[in-house]
Design a protein around this motif. Structure first.
Motif, PDB file in Angstrom:
ATOM      1  N   MET A 171       6.603 -16.795   9.296  1.00 47.49           N
ATOM      2  CA  MET A 171       7.650 -16.002   9.916  1.00 47.49           C
ATOM      3  C   MET A 171       7.378 -14.760   9.563  1.00 47.49           C
ATOM      4  N   ASN A 172       7.245 -14.375   8.123  1.00 49.96           N
ATOM      5  CA  ASN A 172       7.237 -12.908   7.796  1.00 49.96           C
ATOM      6  C   ASN A 172       5.941 -12.132   7.556  1.00 49.96           C
ATOM      7  N   LEU A 173       4.702 -12.997   7.816  1.00 51.48           N
ATOM      8  CA  LEU A 173       3.345 -12.561   7.543  1.00 51.48           C
ATOM      9  C   LEU A 173       3.207 -11.437   8.404  1.00 51.48           C
ATOM     10  N   ALA A 174       3.330 -11.286   9.416  1.00 51.10           N
ATOM     11  CA  ALA A 174       3.235  -9.968  10.281  1.00 51.10           C
ATOM     12  C   ALA A 174       4.066  -8.663   9.629  1.00 51.10           C
ATOM     13  N   ALA A 175       5.094  -8.892   9.444  1.00 52.23           N
ATOM     14  CA  ALA A 175       6.030  -7.797   8.871  1.00 52.23           C
ATOM     15  C   ALA A 175       5.414  -7.262   7.443  1.00 52.23           C
ATOM     16  N   MET A 176       4.965  -8.320   6.649  1.00 49.38           N
ATOM     17  CA  MET A 176       4.668  -7.910   5.301  1.00 49.38           C
ATOM     18  C   MET A 176       3.267  -7.191   5.734  1.00 49.38           C
ATOM     19  N   LYS A 177       2.422  -7.521   6.621  1.00 46.50           N
ATOM     20  CA  LYS A 177       0.939  -6.939   6.898  1.00 46.50           C
ATOM     21  C   LYS A 177       1.431  -5.375   7.457  1.00 46.50           C
ATOM     22  N   VAL A 178       2.196  -5.305   8.217  1.00 44.23           N
ATOM     23  CA  VAL A 178       2.672  -3.953   8.875  1.00 44.23           C
ATOM     24  C   VAL A 178       3.201  -2.989   7.704  1.00 44.23           C
ATOM     25  N   TRP A 179       4.103  -3.453   7.113  1.00 42.77           N
ATOM     26  CA  TRP A 179       4.433  -2.789   5.794  1.00 42.77           C
ATOM     27  C   TRP A 179       3.233  -1.862   5.052  1.00 42.77           C
ATOM     28  N   PHE A 180       2.372  -2.966   4.597  1.00 42.80           N
ATOM     29  CA  PHE A 180       1.404  -2.284   3.568  1.00 42.80           C
ATOM     30  C   PHE A 180       0.540  -1.685   4.375  1.00 42.80           C
ATOM     31  N   LYS A 181       0.253  -1.689   5.775  1.00 42.98           N
ATOM     32  CA  LYS A 181      -0.539  -0.876   6.502  1.00 42.98           C
ATOM     33  C   LYS A 181       0.000   0.290   6.749  1.00 42.98           C
ATOM     34  N   MET A 182       1.372   0.463   7.131  1.00 44.62           N
ATOM     35  CA  MET A 182       2.020   1.774   7.283  1.00 44.62           C
ATOM     36  C   MET A 182       2.145   2.460   6.004  1.00 44.62           C
ATOM     37  N   ARG A 183       2.285   1.748   5.095  1.00 40.93           N
ATOM     38  CA  ARG A 183       2.524   2.267   3.540  1.00 40.93           C
ATOM     39  C   ARG A 183       1.420   1.861   2.562  1.00 40.93           C
ATOM     40  N   PRO A 184       0.305   2.419   2.838  1.00 44.24           N
ATOM     41  CA  PRO A 184      -0.792   2.121   1.832  1.00 44.24           C
ATOM     42  C   PRO A 184      -0.414   2.453   0.556  1.00 44.24           C
ATOM     43  N   ILE A 185      -1.023   1.327  -0.593  1.00 40.45           N
ATOM     44  CA  ILE A 185      -0.666   1.535  -1.805  1.00 40.45           C
ATOM     45  C   ILE A 185      -1.615   2.718  -2.578  1.00 40.45           C
ATOM     46  N   GLU A 186      -0.777   3.486  -3.159  1.00 37.68           N
ATOM     47  CA  GLU A 186      -1.434   4.680  -3.878  1.00 37.68           C
ATOM     48  C   GLU A 186      -2.335   4.212  -5.128  1.00 37.68           C
ATOM     49  N   GLY A 187      -3.190   4.991  -5.334  1.00 37.95           N
ATOM     50  CA  GLY A 187      -4.210   4.714  -6.457  1.00 37.95           C
ATOM     51  C   GLY A 187      -5.216   3.894  -6.315  1.00 37.95           C
ATOM     52  N   GLY A 188      -5.576   3.468  -5.105  1.00 32.66           N
ATOM     53  CA  GLY A 188      -6.556   2.516  -4.690  1.00 32.66           C
ATOM     54  C   GLY A 188      -6.385   1.163  -4.997  1.00 32.66           C
ATOM     55  N   ALA A 189      -5.194   0.715  -5.387  1.00 31.10           N
ATOM     56  CA  ALA A 189      -4.964  -0.918  -5.537  1.00 31.10           C
ATOM     57  C   ALA A 189      -5.022  -1.558  -4.463  1.00 31.10           C
ATOM     58  N   PHE A 190      -5.504  -2.793  -4.660  1.00 26.32           N
ATOM     59  CA  PHE A 190      -5.787  -3.894  -3.332  1.00 26.32           C
ATOM     60  C   PHE A 190      -4.599  -4.692  -3.382  1.00 26.32           C
ATOM     61  N   VAL A 191      -4.435  -4.960  -1.952  1.00 31.35           N
ATOM     62  CA  VAL A 191      -3.403  -6.013  -1.495  1.00 31.35           C
ATOM     63  C   VAL A 191      -3.942  -7.139  -0.815  1.00 31.35           C
ATOM     64  N   ASP A 192      -3.715  -8.077  -1.290  1.00 32.15           N
ATOM     65  CA  ASP A 192      -4.393  -9.427  -0.381  1.00 32.15           C
ATOM     66  C   ASP A 192      -3.085 -10.336   0.280  1.00 32.15           C
ATOM     67  N   ILE A 193      -2.807 -10.441   1.518  1.00 32.26           N
ATOM     68  CA  ILE A 193      -1.763 -10.818   1.979  1.00 32.26           C
ATOM     69  C   ILE A 193      -1.973 -12.194   2.745  1.00 32.26           C
ATOM     70  N   LYS A 194      -1.760 -13.236   2.535  1.00 29.56           N
ATOM     71  CA  LYS A 194      -1.630 -14.455   3.510  1.00 29.56           C
ATOM     72  C   LYS A 194      -0.288 -15.153   3.324  1.00 29.56           C
ATOM     73  N   ALA A 195      -0.505 -16.211   4.526  1.00 27.92           N
ATOM     74  CA  ALA A 195       0.593 -17.178   4.655  1.00 27.92           C
ATOM     75  C   ALA A 195       0.380 -18.382   3.784  1.00 27.92           C
ATOM     76  N   VAL A 196       1.367 -19.077   3.354  1.00 28.33           N
ATOM     77  CA  VAL A 196       1.253 -20.291   2.704  1.00 28.33           C
ATOM     78  C   VAL A 196       0.452 -21.341   3.435  1.00 28.33           C
ATOM     79  N   GLU A 197       0.772 -21.189   4.769  1.00 23.78           N
ATOM     80  CA  GLU A 197       0.041 -22.079   5.857  1.00 23.78           C
ATOM     81  C   GLU A 197      -1.430 -22.282   5.733  1.00 23.78           C
TER      82      GLU A 197
END
Length: 551
Positions: A288-314
């Motif tokens: 349910m929250n997967l899309a919202a989570m991905k949009v957040w980190f797409k709109m607000r990229p992490i500073e300093g070059g860190a990596f974010v891997d977002i998945k759903a438990v399913e």
């Protein structure tokens, strides 16, 4: 000469005269003694008995007439005996009321009210005997008592006696120590009952506030979803990056459905990292929250070059009911009822969410990694954490900060030691540790086959005979004797329930943990600690401003 001549008339006449004089002298002496005794008794009665009714001299005069008549009452008029009894009742109640008034003066209890009441009552009794009708007809008349007047007098006396008794009964507890003590005990008991009820209501209200989704958080998720629907081309899924499986980098695992909380964890870790480009954050949420989570980190990229891997438990398909005991147990209607009832009473449905149990499957979820740092979503990172990957775990699986002190937070508090298997396998005095910041050696985990160990205990606890709800008890069992104790400055807990944590201890901590009901994104958060979390919130993000987080 005459005397001599009279004396000389003969011895017989002289003897008779002497005996006669002796007889009359004895009679006079006895009469005098009885007269003195009568006057003495009358004097005592006249001076004492009427005084009970009043100290007024006029009442004393009336009393003397009354006492004079009482001696004749027994022989002449039965109504006078009745009058005497009424008079005595009134006198006794005057004494009683005056006694309470005297005690009230000594204790100074409601002096302006109670003293006036008692004094007025005593005066009313006295004034009753001074009424001209009663004084003339009952106390000063030597004739027969008028029965009609006596009946009216008796009625008024009894009415006043009734009022006096009621007044004394109402005020008795002010003067009776035993009554005071009992009343205080009753009051303490009643207040304690109210306190217990208030605590229960407060705890229940706090639980609702803590476990309900705040309006602002719901708003944020909806805004992010709306953005995803409005601009689908901007948020297409990307291919996994090789860094996601690079064991030479620093990997974190964060499991949550709270967008703002995860963003704070990642943001605080990156801002305090010396080499942020070497840090990889593995975020797992629900579908349910997967899309919202991905949009957040797409709109607000992490500073300093860190990596974010977002998945759903399913997406982790091996996590099904044939492999996971919890999911298998939840498929049983009876067990669903047990889980839901227990969670309603004690914790919350988070404890039956698969997101909360993912920590037991880290080796299978990230098979190419050697170490991973697990972080709860209610923590804030204050220092560079790369030192945790360099800690010598001495061949153990779990690196964690112990939480026990004295007799608190020992294994006995989490496990049912009346069960023979628990009693045989574990030490009730063993020190507990905390989930929330744990460095796991995944290679050692696989070698020890600890996921199978967890499954063994979870299967045995199908009827909840080993522990109640939650993930810490099975964690304590699974990692028993395979946990390395870390320095306490790595992880300071309690900012969500303990207001007495010192700021020195907090400032020296690498990770602070808002465990407890008072989460920093809620209105019930403790104000002295909330700023430690809010300073890492991305307030420039437009949806945060629109959803009015009130931070």
């Amino acid at each position: 000469m005459a005397v001599v001549a009279r004396s000389g008339r003969g011895a017989g006449g002289s003897a008779f005269s002497s005996a006669l004089r002796s007889f009359f002298s004895y009679r006079i002496f006895v009469s005098a003694m009885f007269t003195l005794l009568f006057f003495a008794t009358a004097s005592v009665l006249f001076s004492s008995h009427p005084a009970h009714f009043s100290d007024n001299s006029e009442i004393q005069t009336t009393g003397r007439a009354y006492m004079h008549r009482t001696f004749l009452a027994l022989k002449s008029d039965p109504l006078k005996t009745r009058l005497d009894l009424i008079h005595k009742q009134a006198s006794d109640h005057i004494v009683l009321v005056n006694a309470y008034a005297s005690y009230a003066r000594k204790l100074k209890l409601e002096i302006s009210k109670q003293l006036k009441t008692f004094d007025d009552m005593a005066q009313n009794f006295s004034d009753l005997g001074l009424k001209p009708t009663y004084r003339t007809a009952l106390f000063e008349s030597d004739g027969a008592v008028d029965e009609e007047v006596l009946r009216q007098f008796e009625k008024e006396v009894k009415d006043k006696i009734k009022i006096a008794r009621l007044m004394i009964a109402e005020n008795k507890e002010s003067y009776d120590n035993q009554l005071k003590i009992q009343k205080l005990k009753d009051t303490i008991f009643a207040v304690n009952e109210l306190l217990i009820k208030a605590k229960k209501n407060g705890a229940f209200a706090s639980l609702i506030a803590a476990k309900s989704t705040p309006k602002s958080l719901h708003c944020l998720a909806m805004r992010l979803m709306g953005e995803r629907i409005a601009n689908p081309e901007k948020y297409r899924d990307e291919e996994p990056k090789p860094e996601f499986e690079d064991p030479s980098l620093y990997h974190y695992a964060i499991f949550s459905d709270n967008v703002i909380a995860i963003s704070v964890v990642v943001n605080s870790a990156v801002k305090n990292a010396e080499e942020p480009w070497k840090h990889v954050f593995h975020i797992v949420t629900d579908k349910m929250n997967l899309a919202a989570m991905k949009v957040w980190f797409k709109m607000r990229p992490i500073e300093g070059g860190a990596f974010v891997d977002i998945k759903a438990v399913e997406e982790f398909t091996f996590l099904n009911s044939s492999y996971v005991p919890l999911l298998r147990q939840l498929e049983s209607a009876n067990l669903q009822k047990i889980y839901l009832e227990n969670n309603t009473k004690s914790e919350n449905t988070k404890h039956i969410s698969m997101l909360n149990y993912l920590k037991f499957y880290l080796p299978e979820m990230y098979p190419k990694l050697h170490r991973i740092l697990f972080l709860d979503d209610d923590v804030v990172v204050q220092k560079d954490l790369t030192g945790l990957w360099k800690v010598d775990l001495e061949g153990k699986v779990n690196g964690a900060v112990e939480t026990c002190f004295g007799s608190f937070h020992r294994y006995a508090q989490y496990l049912n030691f009346s069960h023979p298997l628990i009693k045989e396998k574990f030490n009730p005095k063993a020190c507990a540790w905390a989930f929330g910041m744990n460095i796991f050696d995944l290679d050692a985990w696989r070698r020890e086959r600890l996921t199978d160990q967890y499954h063994y205990w979870q299967d045995l606890n199908e009827d909840e005979s080993l522990w109640d709800m939650g993930t810490l008890p099975p964690g304590l069992m699974t990692f028993y004797s395979t946990t390395k104790s870390l320095e306490k400055t790595w992880h300071v807990l309690g900012l969500g329930y303990n207001p007495s944590i010192s700021m020195d201890e907090i400032n020296n901590a690498a990770v602070i943990h808002f465990n407890g009901n008072m989460k920093p994104w809620l209105d019930i958060a403790m104000n002295q600690f909330k700023h430690l979390w809010t300073k890492y919130v991305d307030n420039e993000m437009e949806f945060v401003q629109m959803c009015n987080f009130g931070l």
